[in-house]
Design a protein around this motif. Structure first.
Motif, mmCIF file in Angstrom:
data_model
loop_
_atom_site.group_PDB
_atom_site.id
_atom_site.type_symbol
_atom_site.label_atom_id
_atom_site.label_comp_id
_atom_site.label_asym_id
_atom_site.label_seq_id
_atom_site.Cartn_x
_atom_site.Cartn_y
_atom_site.Cartn_z
ATOM 1 N N CYS A 82 0.882 -1.162 0.000
ATOM 2 C CA CYS A 82 0.000 0.000 0.000
ATOM 3 C C CYS A 82 0.921 1.214 0.000
ATOM 4 C CB CYS A 82 -0.911 0.016 1.220
ATOM 5 S SG CYS A 82 -2.085 -1.346 1.288
ATOM 6 N N SER A 83 0.992 1.904 -1.119
ATOM 7 C CA SER A 83 1.920 3.023 -1.260
ATOM 8 C C SER A 83 1.177 4.347 -1.282
ATOM 9 C CB SER A 83 2.737 2.891 -2.548
ATOM 10 O OG SER A 83 3.730 1.902 -2.427
ATOM 11 N N LEU A 84 1.802 5.345 -0.668
ATOM 12 C CA LEU A 84 1.332 6.720 -0.753
ATOM 13 C C LEU A 84 2.315 7.506 -1.608
ATOM 14 C CD1 LEU A 84 0.503 7.445 3.006
ATOM 15 C CD2 LEU A 84 -1.048 6.557 1.245
ATOM 16 N N TYR A 85 1.796 8.326 -2.507
ATOM 17 C CA TYR A 85 2.623 9.204 -3.330
ATOM 18 C C TYR A 85 2.189 10.640 -3.034
ATOM 19 C CZ TYR A 85 3.815 4.897 -5.746
ATOM 20 O OH TYR A 85 4.257 3.627 -6.037
ATOM 21 N N ILE A 86 3.125 11.449 -2.551
ATOM 22 C CA ILE A 86 2.799 12.760 -1.985
ATOM 23 C C ILE A 86 3.529 13.853 -2.754
ATOM 24 C CG2 ILE A 86 2.780 14.132 0.137
ATOM 25 C CD1 ILE A 86 3.068 11.457 1.659
ATOM 26 N N ARG A 87 2.794 14.888 -3.109
ATOM 27 C CA ARG A 87 3.419 16.022 -3.787
ATOM 28 C C ARG A 87 4.527 16.613 -2.915
ATOM 29 N NH1 ARG A 87 1.429 18.320 -8.210
ATOM 30 N NH2 ARG A 87 -0.544 17.569 -9.080
ATOM 31 N N PRO A 88 5.667 16.984 -3.508
ATOM 32 C CA PRO A 88 6.807 17.468 -2.707
ATOM 33 C C PRO A 88 6.463 18.620 -1.774
ATOM 34 C CG PRO A 88 7.489 17.064 -4.966
ATOM 35 C CD PRO A 88 5.996 16.895 -4.947
ATOM 36 N N GLU A 89 5.615 19.533 -2.229
ATOM 37 C CA GLU A 89 5.297 20.706 -1.403
ATOM 38 C C GLU A 89 4.407 20.362 -0.210
ATOM 39 O OE1 GLU A 89 2.424 20.825 -4.990
ATOM 40 O OE2 GLU A 89 4.483 20.202 -4.531
ATOM 41 N N HIS A 90 3.880 19.137 -0.177
ATOM 42 C CA HIS A 90 3.011 18.727 0.925
ATOM 43 C C HIS A 90 3.628 17.609 1.772
ATOM 44 C CE1 HIS A 90 -0.235 21.238 -0.544
ATOM 45 N NE2 HIS A 90 -0.126 20.699 -1.737
ATOM 46 N N CYS A 91 4.917 17.335 1.584
ATOM 47 C CA CYS A 91 5.558 16.240 2.322
ATOM 48 C C CYS A 91 5.625 16.550 3.819
ATOM 49 C CB CYS A 91 6.973 15.997 1.801
ATOM 50 S SG CYS A 91 7.021 15.181 0.201
ATOM 51 N N PRO A 92 5.148 15.643 4.664
ATOM 52 C CA PRO A 92 5.250 15.865 6.108
ATOM 53 C C PRO A 92 6.639 15.573 6.657
ATOM 54 C CG PRO A 92 4.151 13.792 5.678
ATOM 55 C CD PRO A 92 4.379 14.437 4.340
ATOM 56 N N ARG A 93 7.477 14.885 5.879
ATOM 57 C CA ARG A 93 8.853 14.601 6.287
ATOM 58 C C ARG A 93 9.783 15.322 5.323
ATOM 59 N NH1 ARG A 93 8.467 10.352 9.932
ATOM 60 N NH2 ARG A 93 10.735 10.126 10.015
ATOM 61 N N GLN A 94 10.777 16.010 5.863
ATOM 62 C CA GLN A 94 11.661 16.831 5.042
ATOM 63 C C GLN A 94 13.019 16.185 4.777
ATOM 64 O OE1 GLN A 94 10.363 19.512 3.590
ATOM 65 N NE2 GLN A 94 8.497 18.900 4.669
ATOM 66 N N GLN A 95 13.237 14.977 5.330
ATOM 67 C CA GLN A 95 14.513 14.302 5.119
ATOM 68 C C GLN A 95 14.715 14.003 3.630
ATOM 69 O OE1 GLN A 95 12.267 13.653 7.330
ATOM 70 N NE2 GLN A 95 13.157 13.349 9.354
ATOM 71 N N GLN A 96 15.941 14.150 3.179
ATOM 72 C CA GLN A 96 16.265 13.910 1.777
ATOM 73 C C GLN A 96 16.926 12.550 1.559
ATOM 74 O OE1 GLN A 96 15.154 16.024 -0.685
ATOM 75 N NE2 GLN A 96 14.120 16.852 1.132
ATOM 76 N N HIS A 97 16.840 11.685 2.562
ATOM 77 C CA HIS A 97 17.374 10.329 2.431
ATOM 78 C C HIS A 97 16.287 9.332 2.829
ATOM 79 C CE1 HIS A 97 18.162 11.650 6.592
ATOM 80 N NE2 HIS A 97 17.862 10.407 6.911
ATOM 81 N N CYS A 98 16.446 8.098 2.391
ATOM 82 C CA CYS A 98 15.455 7.062 2.684
ATOM 83 C C CYS A 98 15.502 6.676 4.161
ATOM 84 C CB CYS A 98 15.704 5.829 1.823
ATOM 85 S SG CYS A 98 15.494 6.125 0.048
ATOM 86 N N GLU A 99 14.333 6.316 4.702
ATOM 87 C CA GLU A 99 14.222 5.904 6.096
ATOM 88 C C GLU A 99 13.275 4.710 6.192
ATOM 89 O OE1 GLU A 99 14.500 9.967 8.672
ATOM 90 O OE2 GLU A 99 12.645 9.666 7.560
ATOM 91 N N VAL A 100 13.556 3.822 7.144
ATOM 92 C CA VAL A 100 12.639 2.724 7.458
ATOM 93 C C VAL A 100 11.827 3.141 8.676
ATOM 94 C CG1 VAL A 100 12.420 0.281 8.035
ATOM 95 C CG2 VAL A 100 14.273 1.043 6.531
ATOM 96 N N LEU A 101 10.505 3.063 8.565
ATOM 97 C CA LEU A 101 9.617 3.604 9.594
ATOM 98 C C LEU A 101 8.778 2.516 10.251
ATOM 99 C CD1 LEU A 101 8.241 6.725 7.656
ATOM 100 C CD2 LEU A 101 10.252 6.600 9.155
ATOM 101 N N ALA A 102 8.534 2.692 11.543
ATOM 102 C CA ALA A 102 7.579 1.851 12.261
ATOM 103 C C ALA A 102 6.166 2.284 11.884
ATOM 104 C CB ALA A 102 7.789 1.978 13.766
#
Length: 253
Positions: A82-102
């Protein structure tokens, strides 16, 4: 297998687009990137991801945050995403690297619901996506994933192990595959992965068992399939790696 490409809908005006897909065993998605940020959630199965930030094995019930324009290659092992695709200007996370999330239980239900929501200005859908935005912003980065080397030969050897994991698979055997000494292999592995092959092997066996546990496979069968002498030995190692027993893991997920 149900598969919808983001490229067919990426141009739509919605801030967040939710897509559910299913992939076959060992299905490869060659290196690509998106205009939008992606939250890749594996509801079932195991995902291997290769990015400029590193290579990882992602067990089920985890998600990967992939910022916009970041190239990534995926290998799917009987995965339902189940993937979410989010417009850059609305991203809730500002990190520019990949992260693994709980993924919290609430977030999981929101992610499973999102692809079923009506499009357009629907108040119910808007509320769900507001909750998703909040949960994504608050999601914790975790280390319960398996790093993979970027060294081509070592990566291939690790993939051979992952295809048939066994707790007794020796570093000597891995070194022989690479035609190097065991000492050279040990130094190379720790440099590439961050810890010893023995530690990595334990983590691999535990993380690859999670899908089987969630699918109600008997602990005895899982233990023997991974090369353990008895279920107790497997459960003890599982507890050392994750801090809880297999039954406790199942109950909390």
């Amino acid at each position: 297998m149900k598969q919808v490409s983001i490229h067919s809908v990426e141009h739509l005006p919605q801030q967040i687009i939710a897509i559910e897909n299913q992939y076959a065993d060992h299905q490869l998605l060659p290196s690509h990137h998106h205009q939008r940020a992606q939250l890749l959630y594996g509801a079932q199965g195991v995902i291997q991801i290769e990015t400029p930030d590193g290579n990882w094995i992602i067990p089920p019930e985890r998600a990967v945050w992939i910022p916009p324009q970041v190239s990534h290659q995926l290998t799917m092992y009987k995965v339902r995403t189940c993937s979410l695709y989010i417009r850059p200007e609305h991203c809730p996370r500002q990190q520019q690297h990949c992260e693994v999330l709980a993924i919290s239980p609430l977030f999981r239900q929101l992610l499973l619901t999102a692809p079923l929501l009506p499009t357009g200005h629907n108040p119910y859908a808007q509320l769900i996506f507001q909750l998703i935005h909040w949960e994504l912003k608050q999601a914790q980065v975790i280390q319960q994933h398996l790093p993979l080397p970027q060294h081509a030969g070592l990566l291939a050897a690790c993939q051979t192990f992952l295809a048939q994991p066994n707790i007794h698979y020796s570093p000597q055997h891995m070194a022989a595959q690479l035609h190097v000494s065991e000492r050279h292999f040990s130094r190379l592995f720790k440099k590439e992965v961050g810890y010893s092959f023995s530690q990595w092997r334990q983590h691999a066996c535990v993380l690859l068992s999670l899908e089987k546990i969630m699918n109600h496979q008997p602990i005895q069968k899982i233990a023997y399939d991974l090369g353990f002498k008895n279920p107790a030995a497997f459960s003890n190692m599982f507890h050392r790696v994750l801090g809880l027993s297999p039954s406790q893991y199942y109950a909390t997920h």
